[in-house]
Structures are given as structure tokens and as C-alpha cells.
Design an enzyme around this catalytic site. Structure first.
Site, PDB file in Angstrom:
ATOM      1  N   HIS A 161       0.883  -1.175   0.000  1.00 59.99           N
ATOM      2  CA  HIS A 161       0.000   0.000   0.000  1.00 59.99           C
ATOM      3  C   HIS A 161       0.922   1.228   0.000  1.00 59.99           C
ATOM      4  O   HIS A 161       2.025   1.182   0.539  1.00 59.99           O
ATOM      5  CB  HIS A 161      -0.835  -0.047   1.282  1.00 59.99           C
ATOM      6  N   ASP A 184       3.260  -3.664   8.057  1.00 63.53           N
ATOM      7  CA  ASP A 184       2.000  -2.961   7.832  1.00 63.53           C
ATOM      8  C   ASP A 184       0.894  -3.996   8.062  1.00 63.53           C
ATOM      9  O   ASP A 184       0.643  -4.849   7.218  1.00 63.53           O
ATOM     10  CB  ASP A 184       1.980  -2.423   6.397  1.00 63.53           C
ATOM     11  N   GLN A 222      -4.300  -4.819   7.170  1.00 57.79           N
ATOM     12  CA  GLN A 222      -5.247  -5.865   6.747  1.00 57.79           C
ATOM     13  C   GLN A 222      -4.953  -7.192   7.449  1.00 57.79           C
ATOM     14  O   GLN A 222      -5.575  -8.213   7.133  1.00 57.79           O
ATOM     15  CB  GLN A 222      -5.178  -6.089   5.223  1.00 57.79           C
ATOM     16  N   LYS A 243     -10.542  -0.359  10.482  1.00 60.02           N
ATOM     17  CA  LYS A 243     -10.702  -1.538   9.623  1.00 60.02           C
ATOM     18  C   LYS A 243     -11.108  -2.768  10.438  1.00 60.02           C
ATOM     19  O   LYS A 243     -11.355  -3.834   9.896  1.00 60.02           O
ATOM     20  CB  LYS A 243      -9.414  -1.818   8.865  1.00 60.02           C
ATOM     21  N   CYS A 268      -4.718   2.351  -3.690  1.00 57.10           N
ATOM     22  CA  CYS A 268      -3.459   2.857  -3.116  1.00 57.10           C
ATOM     23  C   CYS A 268      -2.346   1.829  -3.279  1.00 57.10           C
ATOM     24  O   CYS A 268      -1.511   1.651  -2.371  1.00 57.10           O
ATOM     25  CB  CYS A 268      -3.616   3.228  -1.639  1.00 57.10           C
TER      26      CYS A 268
HETATM   27  N1  PLP Z   1      -1.850  -0.483   4.583  1.00 55.90           N
HETATM   28  C1  PLP Z   1      -2.821  -1.229   4.055  1.00 55.90           C
HETATM   29  C2  PLP Z   1      -2.510  -2.610   3.592  1.00 55.90           C
HETATM   30  C3  PLP Z   1      -4.112  -0.715   3.959  1.00 55.90           C
HETATM   31  O1  PLP Z   1      -5.091  -1.456   3.447  1.00 55.90           O
HETATM   32  C4  PLP Z   1      -4.367   0.595   4.412  1.00 55.90           C
HETATM   33  C5  PLP Z   1      -5.700   1.209   4.246  1.00 55.90           C
HETATM   34  O2  PLP Z   1      -6.408   0.919   3.317  1.00 55.90           O
HETATM   35  C6  PLP Z   1      -3.317   1.321   4.970  1.00 55.90           C
HETATM   36  C7  PLP Z   1      -2.082   0.749   5.042  1.00 55.90           C
HETATM   37  C8  PLP Z   1      -3.521   2.696   5.503  1.00 55.90           C
HETATM   38  O3  PLP Z   1      -4.367   2.654   6.605  1.00 55.90           O
HETATM   39  P1  PLP Z   1      -4.923   4.011   7.249  1.00 55.90           P
HETATM   40  O4  PLP Z   1      -5.503   4.789   6.094  1.00 55.90           O
HETATM   41  O5  PLP Z   1      -5.954   3.553   8.210  1.00 55.90           O
HETATM   42  O6  PLP Z   1      -3.785   4.703   7.870  1.00 55.90           O
END
Ligand code: PLP
Length: 411
Positions: free
Chosen positions: A126, A203, A206, A229, A369
């Protein structure tokens, strides 16, 4: 104690937002990878805080401040236990995964990464797990390297050893891909990274959502995730880090609450976690995230994982049978989470999403993203249906009906 039986229909009733019609049809919410809906238990916890205990934390000696502080710190402890942190102080409240990763990049990275050092990422990431490292690399002169993907969107790890060296300072990897659902072998990557002295930043946006996360068992150094999430509120998330690393790190932001002593030229810092929580924190968010963790624990992460695997098997079979439809991501259920990324003939994903929306079905369309993933597959965008504990096989059937309609329109 987890509930004894898993009943998605009963669970769904605990989510007020799911009980509505959209465009005259009952809502089918298949966009939980973007943000999940919130159960009554979390909404009630937010209400209770604002209606009864609202006060700033750690500052007052009065009753409300005491209550707010207890609830806020108690939530930290519960979230810590949930991911098997060694102690609550390893839980840093952040705005979400994005801020948590930026915190590591700037606080650990600026102190420990220099010219000629390397940061290893993957093409699966992401943007939240790419851009902070690009910023760090620009500021330090470090070099970014990438683990490539195979044709199913899995990490190619055969040449991992050649991507790692004593120059590698950080390996930043997602637990689960939001674009494809790929589950990454975090333990294996961590062992290889540690063998060359690199730290591992995961990260987990998910990951923590769908599986039981045990940070000690994973063996990683930092794990980041977002409340919104996993049934919690927006604007709150967690950076878990090893205490020794957190202790040695410089602050990320300066302000109230993160200091021990302030002088005219120099100041000293509070101990962790407060060193990283400058200013008034998202108190309600933390309390709501604690309630989300209680809710998920009561249902049981293992039961959620079994349900989602069942649902994915059904979705892959039914959606995959639609002529002209391509599913992206691993074919094995052992290697993918509850995300179904797809394209359908020449239909633009935005058109797919718009047609499904007219049927009350919420899916995501775009690059998610994850533009490097899109580039890997040679597409600008995909449509993405993502499932959670409140989805059912009926939802999948409605999705299939909606996609048949898309096919008719674009035939
Ligand atoms: N990393 C992953 C794999 C994500 O799916 C997301 C959000 O869609 C993020 C990072 C970023 O999360 P946040 O927008 O809650 O900071």
C-alpha cells in the site's frame, strides 16, 4: 471467552449501518478492506465516554479526568494483550497505520539510516508502506529495493538472500495485501532480515483485522494497524514496537504530554508510550478501539477466520465462474485473505462499481493505493469486493447477480 457459535446473520444485526436500503435495495457492504462498519458495542462505548467521562487524560486530578485516563489506558492494555505485546507501554496510539509507519520512518529511520544503507520493500505494498520510506530515503541518501511479485501476486522470495545484506537497515512489508488479499510469510522474511541485522516493520492494516496476531510469535520489530478496519472508530490506530527500540528512539512530534522537563533550549522526554503521544490524544478513539477488540475477542478471531475462508471459497467459485471475469491474486485459500480483486471484460471498474451501487452493493474500484500492484498486472484499476465477519453467502449471490447485470450492459 469467545461465543460458542458463529452466526453471521446475528452478528450483522449488531451493526446498525448494515440495516438500511441503498437505492431501494438492502445494503450489501463489500468494502470492509477500506473501512469496516461499527458494531453497537463500539458505538455505545463512544457514547458512554462522551456522555459521562469526557475529560482530558493524564492532566486532571478531578473525577472525570481520572475516569477518562483509566478508560484510555485500559484500552491500551486490552489492545496490547490482544496482539500479545509484552507490556502495554509497547502500544503507541496513532491516527492509524499510515501515521504509525511514518512514525517509525522518521523517528527510528532518521536516527539509524544513512547514505548507502538500504530499505527493502515489496511491490505489493500500500502507498502507506512506500511513501514514508521514499521520504526517508530522500532525506538520508538510502536506497530502496523491492521484492518482486509472481503472476499470482505473491512475493518472489527465492532471491530474498540476495536482496538482503549488511547494508539493509529496514525491511517493511505488509502482513496482508489490501489490493489482492495475498498473505505474506512474515516470519520467514523476518528471520532472513534479522540475520543481516535489519529491523522488520509490518504494515498490519489488513492483518490484525482477519487473523489472530501474536507479535512475539511473528518475531517482528514494529507492527502497525488501524482501528477503523477492525470495527473500531476512524482516526485511531496502533504502532506496536519492541520496548528497547522505542526507548532508544527520538520523539516523532513535540508538544504537551510527551515531555519530562522543559527548559529554554533543551527538554527531556517522557518515557514510552507517552514520548510518542504529543498533544491531546484521540481519547474516544482509543476507548472505541478497546471496545472493538473486546467485540472481536468475544466472537473469536479463529471463528472469524474460518467464516471468511468459507466465504472466500464460495466467492471465488461463484464470481470466478462469470464469463469474462478475471480474479487477481493467489489461487490458494491458504495464501489469500478476504479480498476479491477482479476485472470484468472491458467494463471499467468504476462502471462496475456504479452499476453495483445502483443495486445497493458497495464495492471499491480504483488502484486501491497500490499502483505498483496495478502496474505489475498491467491494469490501471480493479474492482474489489472485500468481506468481513458480517457478510454471508447471500451477499456473494447478490454480487454475482449484480455482475451478471454488468455483463449484460457491456455485452
Ligand atoms: N496499509 C494497508 C494494507 C491498507 O489497506 C491501508 C488502508 O487501506 C493502509 C495501510 C492505511 O491505513 P490508514 O488509512 O488507516 O492509515
Amino acid at each position: 471467552m469467545p461465543r460458542t457459535d458463529f452466526d453471521p446473520i446475528a452478528i450483522r444485526k449488531e451493526f446498525p449501518a448494515l440495516d438500511q436500503t441503498v437505492n431501494g435495495k438492502p445494503l450489501i457492504y463489500l468494502d470492509s478492506a477500506a473501512t469496516s462498519q461499527k458494531p453497537r458495542a463500539v458505538l455505545d462505548a463512544l457514547d458512554a465516554y462522551y456522555e459521562r467521562d469526557n475529560a482530558n487524560v493524564h492532566r486532571g486530578i478531578h473525577e472525570l479526568s481520572r475516569r477518562a485516563t483509566i478508560a484510555y489506558e485500559d484500552a491500551r492494555g486490552r489492545v496490547g494483550s490482544w496482539i500479545n505485546a509484552v507490556e502495554p507501554s509497547e502500544i503507541i496510539w496513532t491516527r492509524g497505520t499510515t501515521e504509525a509507519i511514518n512514525l517509525v520512518a522518521m523517528a527510528w529511520g532518521l536516527d539509524n539510516v544513512g547514505k548507502g544503507d538500504e530499505i527493502l520493500l515489496s511491490v505489493l505494498e500500500h502507498h502507506s508502506n512506500i511513501i514514508p520510506w521514499q521520504l526517508l530515503a530522500k532525506r538520508t541518501g538510502a536506497k530502496l529495493r523491492y521484492i518482486e511479485l509472481d503472476e499470482q501476486g505473491r512475493l518472489i522470495l527465492d532471491d530474498l538472500d540476495s536482496l538482503l545484506s549488511r547494508r539493509t537497515k529496514i525491511v517493511a512489508i505488509s502482513h496482508v495485501s489490501n489490493a489482492l488479499g495475498t498473505i505474506n510469510p512474515v516470519k520467514r522474511i523476518t528471520e532472513a532480515a534479522h540475520a543481516v541485522g535489519a529491523i522488520v516493520v509490518v504494515d498490519g492494516a489488513q492483518g490484525a483485522v482477519h487473523t489472530k496476531v501474536d507479535v512475539q510469535d511473528l518475531g517482528v520489530d514494529f507492527y502497525a494497524f488501524s482501528g477503523h478496519k477492525m470495527c473500531g472508530p476512524t482516526g485511531i490506530g496502533v504502532l506496536w514496537g519492541r520496548r528497547a527500540l522505542l526507548d532508544a528512539m527520538s520523539p516523532y512530534q513535540g508538544g504537551g504530554e510527551m515531555i519530562h522537563f522543559v527548559g529554554r533550549e533543551e527538554s527531556t522526554w517522557a518515557s514510552v508510550p507517552h514520548k510518542f503521544e504529543a498533544g491531546t490524544p484521540n481519547i474516544a478513539g482509543a476507548i472505541g478501539m478497546g471496545a472493538a477488540v473486546d467485540f472481536l475477542s468475544e466472537i473469536g478471531m479463529d471463528a472469524i477466520a474460518v467464516h471468511e475462508r468459507d466465504l472466500m471459497a464460495y466467492a471465488i467459485e461463484k464470481v470466478g465462474a462469470i464469463p469474462g471475469l478475471t480474479i487477481y491474486g493467489p489461487t490458494s485459500l491458504d495464501e489469500r485473505s478476504a479480498v476479491l480483486s477482479f476485472s470484468l471484460g472491458d467494463a471499467h471498474p468504476h462502471d462496475i462499481s456504479t452499476i453495483l451501487d445502483s443495486d445497493g452493493i458497495a464495492v471499491r474500484a480504483g488502484h486501491h493505493c497500490a499502483q505498483l500492484v496495478m502496474k505489475h498486472f498491467g491494469v490501471a484499476a480493479t474492482a474489489r469486493a472485500s468481506f468481513y465477519l458480517y457478510n454471508t453467502k447471500d451477499d456473494v449471490d447478490r454480487l454475482v447477480d449484480g455482475l451478471e447485470q454488468v455483463r449484460t450492459i457491456f455485452a
